[in-house]
Every structure is written in C-alpha cells, then in structure tokens.
Enzyme design. Structure first.
Site, PDB file in Angstrom:
ATOM      1  N   ALA A  73       9.033  -2.703   9.290  1.00  0.00           N
ATOM      2  CA  ALA A  73       9.655  -1.389   9.255  1.00  0.00           C
ATOM      3  C   ALA A  73      10.062  -0.896  10.640  1.00  0.00           C
ATOM      4  O   ALA A  73      10.535   0.222  10.785  1.00  0.00           O
ATOM      5  CB  ALA A  73       8.688  -0.392   8.628  1.00  0.00           C
ATOM      6  N   HIS A 128       3.323  -8.797  13.934  1.00  0.00           N
ATOM      7  CA  HIS A 128       4.792  -8.776  13.861  1.00  0.00           C
ATOM      8  C   HIS A 128       5.332  -9.956  14.635  1.00  0.00           C
ATOM      9  O   HIS A 128       6.111  -9.822  15.582  1.00  0.00           O
ATOM     10  CB  HIS A 128       5.327  -7.450  14.423  1.00  0.00           C
ATOM     11  N   ASN A 172       0.487  -9.472   6.751  1.00  0.00           N
ATOM     12  CA  ASN A 172       1.748  -8.736   6.793  1.00  0.00           C
ATOM     13  C   ASN A 172       2.425  -8.943   8.130  1.00  0.00           C
ATOM     14  O   ASN A 172       1.794  -8.880   9.170  1.00  0.00           O
ATOM     15  CB  ASN A 172       1.487  -7.236   6.555  1.00  0.00           C
ATOM     16  N   HIS A 177      -0.692  -3.835   0.144  1.00  0.00           N
ATOM     17  CA  HIS A 177      -0.284  -4.685   1.265  1.00  0.00           C
ATOM     18  C   HIS A 177      -0.747  -6.115   1.110  1.00  0.00           C
ATOM     19  O   HIS A 177      -0.145  -7.032   1.642  1.00  0.00           O
ATOM     20  CB  HIS A 177      -0.793  -4.104   2.589  1.00  0.00           C
ATOM     21  N   ASP A 227      -3.329   2.153   8.403  1.00  0.00           N
ATOM     22  CA  ASP A 227      -1.902   2.071   8.742  1.00  0.00           C
ATOM     23  C   ASP A 227      -1.176   3.240   8.054  1.00  0.00           C
ATOM     24  O   ASP A 227      -0.029   3.104   7.608  1.00  0.00           O
ATOM     25  CB  ASP A 227      -1.300   0.728   8.292  1.00  0.00           C
ATOM     26  N   SER A 278       6.324  -0.124   4.635  1.00  0.00           N
ATOM     27  CA  SER A 278       6.205   0.493   5.956  1.00  0.00           C
ATOM     28  C   SER A 278       4.997   1.409   5.952  1.00  0.00           C
ATOM     29  O   SER A 278       5.064   2.550   5.516  1.00  0.00           O
ATOM     30  CB  SER A 278       7.459   1.289   6.293  1.00  0.00           C
TER      31      SER A 278
END
Lengths: 254, 409
Positions: free
Chosen positions: B154, B211, B235, B272, B294, B329
């Site tokens: 996101a 990420h 994720n 998630h 998160d 997100s």
C-alpha cells in the site's frame, strides 16, 4: 503422648494443619497475646535466601503475620553465641513457645540436635552429622561441597520448655527413628526420645512411618482415633466469637 | 501498624485473588507494586519488615504485562503519516484510546512518505512514559521508503527511494533525524543495505526486513549485519519456496549469529494471514512471534474511507484495501482482538498468547528488563483480563488508567 496415625502423607499433613489451626483459634491470640509457634530451622543459614525463601513461599506469604513477629536465627550474625542467647530471650519475652512443630531426622534428631546432643541443651551452634548433610544436599543441587556443615539450632531443652510439642513423621525411612523415639528408652543418641518426658506431645505420622513399631502399639493408637479426631472436628474459625469457642475444651488428655 | 519500611514511605499496593503471568506461567500469586514498579514482597517482608498499605481483590482475574504494539499507523481518525497541524493531539488521542485495547506502550509507525513529512512529523514524536494520559511512546517505527518497488503493497511508489548513492547519509537526509526512532523497516536486497543496517544497529535502532524481494541468503546477510525483525511475516515479501524460502526462511535459518534471535511481526486479524500459515510460523519459531496490529486511521471508526499517508484506504468490515483495489493496507484490528484470534487459531496456551504481545516485543526492543514482564523491579504496566482474554482494566506505573465500564460501554 498422643500418636496419630493417618493413611498417607497428605492426610497426615491435613490432620496436623487442622490441629494447629484449632489450637491457635482456641488460644484466642490478640494484640499483646502472642501464640508463639516454634519451628526448627529448615536449612542451615549459610544460604540466607534459601531458608527465608522457603519460609516466605510456604508459610508467610499465605498468612497475615506482621514481619516484626517473625524471628529467624541469623547464621551471619557477628557473634553467633550472642545471637543464640538473644533468641532464647525473645522466646521468653513472647511468653514462651505455645506449640512447637517439628519433624524427625532419620537419625532421630529434632531440629539440628544431632545424636549425642544434650537433652537439656539450649539454642546454640551445632556441627551437622553426615546424615544431615547428605539429606540437605538436595537444596544445594546435590553438590556436597556446597552444603554448610554448621547450623544454629534451638536446643532439646528449649523445645522441652514449649507448652506443647507436635512431631510430624512420614515415610518408611523414618520408621526406625520413630521406633527409637517412642518404644525405646530416653537416649541422647535419639534426641526426639526426650519428649517421652514432656507432658503434652503429639506425634502425627503416616502408615509407612509405623513399620518398625509393635503391632500392639499401632492397634492401640488407631483405636483411639475416634477420640483424637475430636481435636480436629469441629474445625474452629477466628470469626466465631466468645461462647462457642470457649465451650470447646479438649475432650481428654492422656 | 507503624510504617518502618526502611527503603521508601511510598504506599504499597497488594493485588490479591489473581493469577499472574510470571516465568511463562500463570501462577496464583499476589502482585505487589510500589512507586510504579513491581515490588519483591519477600525482600519487603524480611529486609524492610514492611507490609501492604492497600489490598485490592482482583476477582480471580488474569494479570498480564501490558501489550506493546510495535507497528501501528494510527487510529480513531488519526494518521501518523500525515503532517497535520494538530499532529500532537492526534498522537495523544490514539495513545489514550488504545489503553482500552490493553496497549501500554507503542511505536507510532510512519509508512513511506516524502521527506517533508518525516521532517515535520518526527520531531513531534517524543519518547515518553505512559500514564493516565495514554500509552507510553517507545519511539517511531519508520516503515519505508527504502523498500522494494515490487513489494510496495500500500506504499506510494513515487515516494520510494534507494540509498545507493550515499548509504546511511541518504537515509539520514530523508528522515531528517533519527532521534526517537526505534525501528526502521527496509529491503535488504537494496545496494549498500549492509552498511546502512550496521549504522542503524550501532545507534541502537532495530532494523526490520520487509516489503522486499530478498532471497534467504540476502536476508541472512542482513541479519548478520544486525537486522533482528521481520515486518508482517508473509505479507509484502516473496512467498515461501522450498528451494529458496526467502525472508520466511529466517525462522529456521541456521545462519543466525549465536545468542541472537530473529523476531517476526504477525498481524493476526484473520485476514492478513490464513490461520494455517499463522500456525506454521508459530510452530516453526514460537519464541520469535510478535503480535502487531498494523492498525490504520480507520481503526475504531465506522467503515468508510480514510487515509494512510499518501494513499486513500477503504474499510469494509475487517478488510482494509487501497481504495478501488484488493491490495491490503494495514488493518483495523485492535491488539486484544489479535491476541484472542492468535490464541484461537493456534490453540496455544493463554500464557503464550499473552507473551506474544508483551514479552516478545520487549525482547525485540531490548527493554525486557523493565517492560513486558511482571518481574521484580519492572515497570508496573499491566492488565487485568478475564479468562476469555478480554481486557478489564489497564494499569501503567501501578496506576489504573482504564477500566471496563460495568455497563459494557
């Protein structure tokens, strides 16, 4: 003496606990009127945390005793004999020991009064017998070199001065010591035998501890359990006031 | 009884009739507190000959250390990645509201943002103790902008950056300052990441991998240089592959330096990660699992549209997507919901579930000597929970800062 024979360790512990509770409640302690409970030093004082932790975790944290009323012999005192003498004075100041609760070593000792201790001894420093050191090794991770060899202990005479004495004996390994304590003569090699000359002794044991006794002795005292159980039933509570408590006299004394 | 406590005259509170989480087990013990710290009653009894001034009956509650959320982007309409005029009151609002979720300390998290946002916002986030005003702030968690384009999730692509040119100096210039920064998430496959990781670790900042499209060896190298955390496992990273497990492989890697442990964040909101994946991770490396929310600005509010830094996010039930897409997100989960869901999904013990939200984050940040446990001399930040792990009351420094209204409001 009263010999109380229960089936196993838990039952013996429970009977003893109830008896002590009833004694305390019937005594009616209050401000300035102390029920002085005597206990033998469980571990030599070289490991200050160990014994204090033991007493804290197993006793003090579960009750509302004020810290000032707890007196533990200090093995780190600069003058050990003075510490012992002061302890005797504190006992006198509290009005004497009302009830002394102790166990018995496999060698028949009470507190750390090892075989050969004078039967009229007072609180003092004692060198421990090998039997005791071996028994204590379990508190020091089985390392014999770490086990202290000396201990401060109340004397046989000190305990004899208590108004009542209760000895807890469980397990087959204590059977011979129990036999020597109650069926043989008074002998300084088996210091618990001194209590044959105390007017008010209670021995609480389990079946295994009676293995060395005469069948006749065991049958006699088992037959008395109906009467002895009246000492723990009814179970009194501090919340009951006045009449009910004072009415309950001890049903008999031998 | 006269106070003859030799160490301090401050009042001593004894919490009784409770089960406390200590030494990884629920024990029937009393909890003693003095001057905002957990007190050792044995020392009090023997050394000071002191006793309790106040005794509180806890109705057989569970007492656990307060939860620590190391990844929370905002909540209740507040977005930590938005440089608004009332930023400070926003962070105060969130820190106050999350007390009811059992969070007593947290790391406000900033997603990938332009440098101007960092320069404006970071100076307004100061490390501070919690109290009646709200949960304590341990420091900021900077998630990005040094992350992978392929796994941006996101995060806004136009704000992504690299530190190829000036390594650590680039990072410092982007953020402006590292004062009060506790965690930085970056992608270790980026060039010169090793230098950056070493510099950050030297400054006591926890480096987290996330990420990213790193393979296992790149991830292991990053750990050797100092990285200790994985941002929301599974994720925004390559999926586990049996010939190259990627970052997920760190859970069972044999290249972790001796004496170190890799921790990994999991958002256990049921969305998630599939519960089966949660179980696999938990069983592979139970001691490293750190529950995080998160959470985003929409947490605690009705479904609808909210912001997440430079992006617009749509909330539909428990799902939060970039508006118009199916890209997850953040979440609207609360920490206590995560703890309960984690316990149900894995069937783990109550103790394990509670530790994943308290002890493990404290260990990750190296603060377990004062937070995350009920050990003697720790900060008295704790919760009273019922057997279903619903928070009944929250305490910070021994003071009650939140209590469940009996009417259930």
């Amino acid at each position: 003496m009263k010999l109380i024979i229960l089936e196993n360790y838990s039952q013996a512990s429970e009977w003893a606990a109830k008896y002590i509770r009833n004694r305390i409640v019937q005594f009616g302690p209050g401000p300035g009127r102390f029920f002085t409970l005597g206990l033998p030093t469980g571990l030599p004082r070289d490991h200050p945390e160990s014994y204090h932790s033991f007493m804290w975790n197993n006793f003090f944290k579960h009750i509302d005793i004020s810290p000032e009323n707890v007196h533990i012999l200090d093995g780190n005192a600069p003058d050990l004999q003075a510490e012992c003498d002061a302890f005797e004075e504190k006992i006198k100041a509290a009005g004497g020991i009302e009830l002394f609760v102790g166990g018995i070593g496999p060698d028949g000792h009470i507190a750390f009064n090892e075989p050969g201790s004078s039967l009229v001894s007072r609180t003092r420093v004692k060198t421990l017998a090998m039997d005791t050191i071996l028994a204590n090794a379990r508190f020091f991770d089985g390392d014999l070199s770490k086990v202290p060899t000396m201990a401060l202990t109340v004397g046989v005479g000190t305990v004899m001065d208590a108004r009542e004495v209760m000895i807890l004996i469980t397990g087959a390994h204590k059977a011979f010591a129990l036999y020597k304590a109650i069926e043989d003569g008074v002998n300084h090699m088996w210091t618990v035998s001194a209590f044959q000359q105390h007017p008010n002794t209670v021995f609480v044991c389990d079946e295994d501890a009676t293995l060395e006794l005469k069948v006749k002795t065991v049958k006699y005292f088992k037959g008395l359990m109906l009467v002895h159980n009246k000492l723990v039933e009814p179970l009194y509570s501090m919340k009951e006031k006045g009449a009910e408590r004072s009415q309950s006299k001890k049903p008999y004394s031998d | 009884m006269p106070s003859n406590k030799s160490v301090s005259d401050a009042p001593i509170v004894q919490f009784t009739n409770c089960r406390i989480l200590r030494d990884h087990q629920l024990q029937r013990e009393d909890l003693w507190v003095r001057e905002g710290k957990i007190l050792n009653p044995e020392k009090l009894f023997f050394d000071e000959k002191g006793s309790a001034d106040v005794q509180l009956d806890c109705n057989d509650s569970i007492i656990a250390p307060g939860f620590i959320d190391v990844q929370i982007n905002g909540g209740f309409g507040v977005d930590f990645s938005l440089a608004t005029d009332d930023f400070k009151s926003g962070i105060d609002l969130v820190s106050q509201k999350i007390l009811s979720h059992g969070v007593t300390s947290f790391c406000p998290t900033l997603v990938t943002s332009p440098p101007s946002v960092y320069h404006q916002v970071l100076p307004q986030i100061s490390v501070r103790n919690g109290g009646a005003h709200g949960a304590g702030i341990l420091g900021a968690h900077l998630e990005g902008p040094f992350i992978s384009k392929e796994k941006k999730g996101a995060h806004p692509e136009h704000c992504l950056r690299t530190f190829e040119a000036g390594a650590f100096q680039d990072l410092l210039a982007t953020y402006g300052s590292l004062n009060g920064v506790q965690i930085v998430t970056l992608a270790p496959e980026m060039r010169r990441s090793s230098e950056v990781i070493r510099e950050l670790t030297k400054r006591g900042i926890c480096v987290s991998l996330g990420h990213s499209v790193a393979n296992l060896s790149q991830a292991e190298e990053a750990v050797q240089h100092g990285a200790t955390f994985i941002t929301h496992l599974f994720n925004a990273m390559l999926p586990f592959h049996h010939r190259d497990p990627g970052i997920v492989g760190l859970l069972t890697s044999d290249k972790i330096p001796a004496g170190r442990r890799v921790f990994y964040g999991m958002i256990s909101d049921g969305i998630h990660t599939n519960p089966a994946a949660l179980r696999i991770a938990h069983r592979a490396h139970p001691k490293g699992l750190v529950l995080v929310t998160d959470a985003i600005a929409g947490m605690g509010l009705a479904p609808g549209r909210h912001t997440l830094g430079q992006q617009v996010v749509e909330i539909d039930g428990l799902n939060t997507y970039i508006a118009g897409t199916k890209t997850l997100s953040g979440s609207v989960a609360t920490m206590d919901t995560c703890v309960r869901h984690f316990q149900e999904a894995t069937g783990c013990s109550v103790e394990t579930a509670l530790e994943a939200a308290s002890l493990h984050p404290a260990q990750l940040l190296g603060i377990e000597h004062k937070k995350g446990t009920l050990n003697y001399d720790s900060d008295a930040d704790f919760l009273m929970l019922n057997d279903s792990l619903y928070v009944q009351a929250t305490y910070i420094a021994g003071e009650e800062v939140w209590r469940q209204d009996v009417l259930g409001m």
